[in-house]
Enzyme design. Structure first.
Site, mmCIF file in Angstrom:
data_model
loop_
_atom_site.group_PDB
_atom_site.id
_atom_site.type_symbol
_atom_site.label_atom_id
_atom_site.label_comp_id
_atom_site.label_asym_id
_atom_site.label_seq_id
_atom_site.Cartn_x
_atom_site.Cartn_y
_atom_site.Cartn_z
ATOM 1 N N SER A 30 0.838 -1.199 0.000
ATOM 2 C CA SER A 30 0.000 0.000 0.000
ATOM 3 C C SER A 30 0.871 1.246 0.000
ATOM 4 C CB SER A 30 -0.892 0.002 1.237
ATOM 5 O OG SER A 30 -0.128 0.443 2.346
ATOM 6 N N LYS A 31 0.214 2.383 -0.209
ATOM 7 C CA LYS A 31 1.003 3.611 -0.346
ATOM 8 C C LYS A 31 1.734 3.995 0.940
ATOM 9 C CE LYS A 31 -2.516 7.169 0.355
ATOM 10 N NZ LYS A 31 -3.148 8.340 -0.251
ATOM 11 N N ARG A 32 1.253 3.503 2.064
ATOM 12 C CA ARG A 32 1.915 3.845 3.331
ATOM 13 C C ARG A 32 3.141 2.949 3.590
ATOM 14 N NH1 ARG A 32 -0.582 8.000 4.775
ATOM 15 N NH2 ARG A 32 -2.712 8.064 4.069
ATOM 16 N N ASP A 33 3.145 1.762 2.967
ATOM 17 C CA ASP A 33 4.207 0.796 3.285
ATOM 18 C C ASP A 33 5.594 1.320 3.003
ATOM 19 O OD1 ASP A 33 2.534 -1.178 4.114
ATOM 20 O OD2 ASP A 33 2.225 -1.940 2.091
#
Ligand code: GLU
Length: 521
Positions: free
Chosen positions: A273-276
């Site tokens: 995901s974009k936060r990873d």
């Protein structure tokens, strides 16, 4: 003589990358674009960029430009589309509103779609009713549509008057109750879905905008798309698309489908995901991005020092393999080697070590001149200056030790004299006899006429051998005094590049500093 005529349908390969400009492009999106591009180029076809901006509420400023810039950075060239033009435009869905309306009307007239006037409260009540009746996934479908406010349950007059009075409405696809929908997917084989599992999706709204499903199918048809290659997350939508092709009478010209596997976190647990990225030490986006609303920043491959060639290799191998042991592919080579049949079904784990390894490979493959061009701005930012030829030579020595261009700053000692000395080496190697060993080595160095690396090495080694001095003791100290560090490229190469005069004066200066700073061990 008998002549055989084979019925051949020669459909030109035309693929599209169809992102929604709702934020920056995730690396999974770039991989989708890449696979589309490789497939198109392999088959002499066209790669089209279509911007799917029907959901106007979710548009994000700058996202469209970001998508175009990302593709350009990777070297993925658009043949047709936003920013390029072409014969099948406009390529931004918001500019194609009139087209969709006509088809929505056609579907209503043919009985394959209907108007629905339910308010959000009424929809909520319906869901609650079904939940109370223990229906696992309550939906607006072949059964529930009978109980709702739509053109199937209301009289014609009522529908007309609601429309005439400007009441908001949606148009829903009328999914048949008992039908098997078969999808042939190039990667997954046959996927069969029963229509009872599908809801009557909204395909058009009274604001004049179609939803994704409707716009996607109509555009793929009108843009003569031959293959739809997209992420696995769109597979559940495909049965609806297949129905739309059928209802619009385009079944025979339906594109082929290929749904790409997910990109997984490095441990394989869940979607990347974009936060990873920033949490796990690698970027998830091709270019750095600052969210225009929240101001949140995300790092990018480009800004983190990855080369586009490395990024493409990383992406190519996340889901595909060439079936050989080759690992390094230029874009041209990828085009030749690529096939959708070699794309796997299961998710691919991002591997940070491998990503570094690719970048290291492409860094080493660059000429010293290219590396110097990239390194000089970084040197300048750190207040180091030197002439280009010297920097090129430094790059030649440092590139074997670097994964990213800034890593070559490890050799900052090429640009400044050491004032500090690596503590571990100091503790291990700086002994009582060291000053005198160094004093002798200094003399040897001073006496070398032709100051090349080979000559320096031979003279020093001869001297050490003759006096039975351990190389393991003498050389780390020489490095310490000339560079301040405990390891680096060949010390003979380093000294040769520094030059005799500089080497000698560094030895003198460092000796003085060390004697002031450090008691001998
Ligand atoms: N607009 C969709 C997306 O954002 C495109 C899906 C498709 O390729 O059909 O990914």
């Amino acid at each position: 003589m008998l002549l055989y005529f084979y019925p051949m349908s020669f459909k030109k390969v035309r693929v599209r990358f169809a992102p929604s400009p709702t934020g920056p492009l995730h690396m999974g999106g770039v991989r989708t674009a890449l696979y589309n591009y490789l497939f198109a180029k392999k088959h002499g076809g066209d790669f089209i960029l279509r911007i799917e901006d029907t959901d106007q509420k979710r548009l994000v400023d700058g996202a469209e430009d970001y998508i175009i810039e990302s593709l350009a950075w990777c070297g993925i060239e658009i043949d047709e589309g936003v920013g390029k033009g072409g014969d099948h435009g406009p390529y931004r869905q918001s500019e194609r509103k009139e087209i969709y309306k006509e088809y929505a009307n056609q579907l209503i007239e043919s009985g394959n779609a209907y108007y629905a006037f339910d308010t959000s409260e009424e929809l909520e009540q319906m869901r609650n009713r079904l939940k109370a009746a223990k229906v696992a996934t309550p939906q607006y479908n072949g059964v529930t549509r009978e109980t709702m406010k739509n053109s199937l349950t209301l009289s014609d007059d009522e529908v007309k008057s609601r429309l005439a009075s400007g009441e908001p409405y949606t148009v829903r696809i009328k999914v048949p109750r008992k039908e098997e929908i078969r999808i042939k997917d190039i990667i997954r084989g046959w996927v069969v879905v029963h229509s009872s599992k599908i809801d009557d999706k909204i395909i058009f709204k009274s604001d004049g905008m179609p939803t994704y499903h409707m716009a996607n199918v109509i555009d793929d048809h009108l843009m003569k798309i031959s293959h739809v290659i997209r992420g696995e997350e769109w597979l559940p939508s495909t049965p609806v698309h297949v129905l739309l092709y059928k209802f619009l009478g385009w079944e025979d010209e339906m594109p082929e489908f290929a749904h790409l596997p997910l990109l997984l976190k490095p441990d394989g647990n869940g979607k990347l995901s974009k936060r990873d990225g920033d949490q796990l030490g690698f970027p998830v986006f091709p270019l750095a991005w600052t969210d225009p609303q929240s101001g949140e920043k995300y790092s990018g491959y480009r800004e983190n020092g990855y080369f586009p060639e490395a990024f493409l290799n990383i992406l190519a191998f996340l889901g595909w393999n060439p079936g050989t042991t080759s690992e390094f592919f230029s874009l041209e080579e990828l085009i030749n080697a690529f096939s959708l049949e070699r794309v796997g079904k299961s998710g691919s784990k991002f591997d940070l070590e491998k990503a570094h390894w690719y970048n290291q490979h492409y860094l080493r493959a660059k000429s010293n001149k290219e590396l110097a061009e990239l390194f000089i701005p970084i040197l300048n930012e750190n207040n180091y200056t030197a002439d280009v030829e010297y920097v090129e030579k430094v790059c030649g020595l440092m590139k074997e030790r670097a994964t990213f261009i800034p890593d070559m700053l490890e050799g900052k000692y090429f640009f400044e004299r050491p004032t500090e000395f690596d503590e571990t080496t100091m503790k291990k190697k700086w002994k009582e006899e060291s000053p005198s060993i160094i004093a002798d080595l200094r003399e040897v160095i001073e006496s070398i006429k032709d100051f090349t690396s080979d000559n320096i090495e031979r003279n020093i080694k001869d001297h050490l051998e003759k006096h039975k001095i351990s190389i393991g003791l003498a050389m780390p100290n020489l490095r310490l005094l000339t560079c301040g560090v405990g390891s680096g490229p060949s010390i003979f190469d380093v000294i040769a590049l520094l030059g005799k005069e500089e080497t000698l004066s560094r030895i003198d200066g460092s000796l003085e500093l060390i004697q002031k700073q450090q008691p001998v061990n």
